[in-house]
Design an enzyme around this catalytic site. Structure first.
Site, PDB file in Angstrom:
ATOM      1  N   HIS A 158      -1.906   6.633   2.453  1.00 55.40           N
ATOM      2  CA  HIS A 158      -1.885   5.992   1.134  1.00 55.40           C
ATOM      3  C   HIS A 158      -2.072   6.988  -0.010  1.00 55.40           C
ATOM      4  CE1 HIS A 158      -1.726   2.084   2.939  1.00 55.40           C
ATOM      5  NE2 HIS A 158      -2.934   2.173   3.480  1.00 55.40           N
ATOM      6  N   ASP A 193       1.425   2.085  11.120  1.00 53.66           N
ATOM      7  CA  ASP A 193       0.223   1.421  10.627  1.00 53.66           C
ATOM      8  C   ASP A 193       0.595   0.041  10.088  1.00 53.66           C
ATOM      9  OD1 ASP A 193      -2.716   2.571   9.446  1.00 53.66           O
ATOM     10  OD2 ASP A 193      -1.896   0.857   8.366  1.00 53.66           O
ATOM     11  N   HIS A 195      -0.370  -1.259   7.463  1.00 59.40           N
ATOM     12  CA  HIS A 195      -0.177  -1.138   6.014  1.00 59.40           C
ATOM     13  C   HIS A 195       0.944  -0.136   5.731  1.00 59.40           C
ATOM     14  CE1 HIS A 195      -4.520  -2.158   6.543  1.00 59.40           C
ATOM     15  NE2 HIS A 195      -4.230  -3.020   5.588  1.00 59.40           N
ATOM     16  N   ASP A 282      -4.200  -0.391  13.438  1.00 57.34           N
ATOM     17  CA  ASP A 282      -4.650  -1.639  12.836  1.00 57.34           C
ATOM     18  C   ASP A 282      -3.618  -2.758  12.930  1.00 57.34           C
ATOM     19  OD1 ASP A 282      -3.096  -0.173  11.092  1.00 57.34           O
ATOM     20  OD2 ASP A 282      -4.522  -0.185   9.448  1.00 57.34           O
TER      21      ASP A 282
END
Length: 342
Positions: A158, A193, A195, A282
């Site tokens: 990120h 991931d 996200h 995740d």
């Protein structure tokens, strides 16, 4: 499989992050390292510490302005009367223009996309050695290893060139890919991931020499919300060199693996000769964020499918938060890769 980890990555211990207006315990805990290390060792990983390559490989992608901020902001923050123990700005610019604030509060708002990346006295050191872990592991791949695992913590995907966010400060996967590009290789970054890897996308969005791909929960209703939509394909020279594969919340093994097949087809079309996997765990059905419902068997199949690409592969740890299956899921990914690559 050779693996890299530095114990100094464990020092960063963020206390809080804000979610829905409530200060909560930060889920990016130092204990993740112990759990993930055991999971990697169960898959046959042999750990060593990274070498120190200095700031050069990091500064190749992160601005000197931002690196100065990361190294100095906590001391400056502590000098503010009444400031809390961690750097978390409540000021966020709606549009970052050419001006640059002088104040610590303003700079924190300028360089932090959200409240999930608090900075304390140990953040820079842990982030620095997390990046060095990825750099050393990339060196293993560049030196002829067919696979390696970088246990990077804090994670990185990120982080933009001058922005922290989502528990991330330095973009380890992007830094590793740039190191491999500098060796004359043609890397792709595959982000699995839950996200979207918005920082990675942002760093390479106008480039055609690194392919970026992300399989993630649809950002229409999931973090990071403002990036990761299917129409984001790159810009300028990078048009067509970024692929987003957003999936509905609750996605399980079969649709995730179908999206992975699509990503692997694009990786082949790019003429990729080295693969960086931004390995978030995740997507698990047990993960606290509850974005996807990927099972342990699904993670083993993800590892096997990646091995089927037949490319030298660097796994760089991204997300995956404390739950009963976290270490087991890492074992399944790396073990699935190992067994299919034999």
């Amino acid at each position: 499989m050779k693996a890299i980890l530095d114990p100094r990555q464990q020092a960063h211990d963020p206390a809080h992050f804000m979610a829905y207006g409530v200060m909560k315990p930060n889920p990016e805990r130092p204990e993740r390292i112990d759990i993930l290390r055991r999971g990697a060792e169960a898959a046959g990983c042999d750990f060593s510490v990274p070498e120190d390559a200095g700031l050069g490989p990091i500064a190749a992608l992160h601005s000197p302005e931002y690196l100065t901020f990361l190294q100095t902001i906590h001391a400056r923050w502590c000098a503010i009367d009444g400031a809390g123990p961690e750097v978390i700005s409540h000021v966020k610019p709606g549009n970052r223009g050419d001006s640059y604030p002088r104040s610590a509060l303003g700079q924190a708002g300028y360089h932090q996309t959200d409240t999930s990346c608090p900075i304390n006295a140990d953040t820079w050191g842990s982030a620095y050695w997390s990046a060095q872990t990825a750099i050393t592991a990339a060196g293993l791949i560049g030196g002829g290893e067919r696979s390696a695992y970088a246990l990077c913590r804090p994670p990185g995907h990120h982080a933009f060139g001058d922005l922290a966010g989502g528990f991330c400060f330095l973009n380890n996967s992007a830094i590793a890919a740039q190191c491999l590009r500098d060796k004359g290789l043609r890397p792709a970054i595959l982000d699995v991931d839950v996200h979207h890897g918005n920082g990675t996308q942002g760093i390479f969005y106008d480039r055609d020499d690194v392919l970026t791909l992300s399989i993630h929960a649809d950002p229409a209703e999931f973090y990071p919300f403002f990036w990761g939509h299917a129409e984001e394909r790159g810009a300028g020279r990078g048009r067509g060199y970024n692929l987003n594969l957003p999936l509905p919340r609750g996605t399980g093994d079969a649709p995730f693996l179908a999206a992975l097949d699509t990503a692997l087809d694009r990786i082949r079309a790019f003429g990729t000769d080295v693969l960086v996997v931004a390995l978030g765990l995740d997507a698990s059905e047990d993960d606290p964020f509850q974005g996807f419902q990927v099972t342990g068997d699904g993670f083993a199949r993800i590892g096997a499918a990646i091995a089927g690409a037949g490319l030298p592969t660097l796994f760089v740890q991204e997300g995956g938060y404390i739950c009963d299956s976290l270490g087991h899921n890492l074992t399944r990914v790396l073990g699935g890769y190992r067994d299919a690559a034999v």
